[in-house]
Design a protein around this motif. Structure first.
Motif: not given
Length: 419
Positions: A232-236
């Motif tokens: 899982r990844y989180e980006f702007d």
């Protein structure tokens, strides 16, 4: 910003290069284990070689400028290779003079063929052809004999049942933007993608392989991306460069959404390593509808075979629906089916000439560019404010090519303020 890029092809790696130079925290997620997308490479005789035939034109400024910026200009060389067509035998068809001497043409056919091609070179705006069907235009201006002999077989070979619906804007781009000189990055275009990878990672960016996107959503301020291995990844901000059906599936977009209406053909391609030459040309268009493939490209009629351990490198390529037998058949069986047709190109051909071979398929390789196509092209902006779509289907009317993908990446990163 924390920037995610889906896909390590020409668009994705160029966008990553732009963003990391501007100081952003960049992670590229690539579904396969290879760089380059449709320009990914294998190895022949110790030298990287594209799985699907590639070259560039003098007009491909974005590609040439990036090659120069990455210090690879010394490997880029332009050639004037020979081109032919096969129709009741081999015919030279690589220069205006050879085209006008084609034996099936009358004097009037030659005049109309030459005048129509010249007009398409002169017309600078392809938008005038958006709603025009290519074969209708060619029948009117190039003439029925020229269209039946040249354009119908080529469009049918490429687009199959869709040939009559292909937009003239697409064909205009193929004629207007191309040059007789072809450029090749000797040592393989993989050098460019390897240099981009190194430029990204040297500046702190990351490129992760074997990470096919399975989910993308923006429930709040940040974009969440999941991959098939459970990561899982989180980006702007996220730039998605994979084909839009893959994006639509990961985003949970219904199948009747505009993103799904743009149809794609698959590509299949053999790379044959021969102990002798097959054809006298670099590029051979197959205008005989009996043949089960579209084109034969003898790469080593442009690039010295010494670069590939002395082997003659021949591509046999096709664009087909994904359910077509040429996409689904076992490659060894398919090659056996192709062998008699290769013998028709060269009666001396024997399967013992093939010292090694490789086969590649790509399920989403060629958009079907109809007169309605332009209205179906999705915006780079998506329903998720942090997600931007930058895919091959948005390159119009040229529709494909490394240089166009690079130019689109520059455009998108500039628009997002990432460059």
């Amino acid at each position: 910003m924390k920037v995610g890029i889906i896909g390590a092809g020409a668009t994705g790696l160029t966008a990553a290069f732009d963003a990391v130079r501007a100081g952003h925290d960049v992670t590229v997620l690539e579904a396969s284990s290879e760089l380059g997308g449709l320009a990914a490479s294998t190895v022949v005789g110790g030298t990287p070689l594209e799985r699907f035939y590639h070259h560039i034109f003098r007009t491909d400024r974005a590609m040439i400028e990036l090659i120069d910026e990455l210090g690879l200009s010394g490997s880029l060389r332009f050639h004037k290779p020979s081109t032919g067509i096969y129709l009741d035998g081999l015919h030279d068809f690589g220069t205006p003079a050879e085209m006008l001497k084609f034996p099936r043409f009358s004097l009037l056919d030659r005049l109309r063929f030459g005048a129509s091609a010249a007009a398409l070179k002169v017309f600078r705006d392809g938008n005038r052809f958006n709603s025009v069907r290519a074969l209708d235009w060619m029948r009117r201006w190039a003439g029925r004999r020229v269209t039946e002999t040249i354009w119908e077989p080529l469009l049918t070979g490429k687009f199959g049942e869709h040939a009559e619906r292909i937009s003239m804007a697409w064909l205009w781009a193929r004629i207007h933007c191309r040059t007789f000189e072809l450029g090749y990055l000797h040592g393989g275009f993989e050098q460019l993608y390897r240099a981009l990878l190194e430029a990204v990672t040297d500046r702190g960016g990351k490129v992760e392989f074997d990470k096919p996107m399975s989910r993308i959503a923006q429930p709040g301020e940040h974009v969440e991306v999941g991959t098939a291995d459970g990561s899982r990844y989180e980006f702007d901000q996220v730039i998605v460069t994979v084909p839009q059906p893959a994006f639509a599936k990961a985003a949970g977009i219904e199948s009747d959404d505009l993103l799904w209406r743009n149809q794609y053909l698959a590509a299949t391609c053999f790379v044959l390593e021969l102990d002798r030459g097959l054809i006298p040309h670099y590029w051979l268009n197959i205008n005989d509808p009996r043949f089960p493939f579209l084109a034969v490209v003898e790469h080593t009629n442009m690039v010295d075979r010494a670069e590939y351990g002395g082997r003659h490198v021949v591509y046999v390529g096709n664009y087909v629906p994904r359910e077509d037998w040429r996409f689904t058949t076992d490659p060894a069986e398919l090659l056996a089916h192709y062998a008699p047709w290769l013998r028709e190109l060269n009666p001396d051909f024997d399967e013992s000439w093939i010292r090694d071979w490789q086969f590649s398929r790509a399920p989403f390789a060629q958009p079907i560019v109809t007169p309605e196509y332009r209205s179906l092209i999705p915006s780079h902006r998506t329903s998720m404010p942090g997600v931007t779509l930058a895919t091959m289907s948005q390159i119009y009317p040229q529709d494909r090519g490394q240089s166009y993908a690079i130019a689109m990446a520059h455009e998108v990163t500039a628009r997002l303020g990432l460059a």
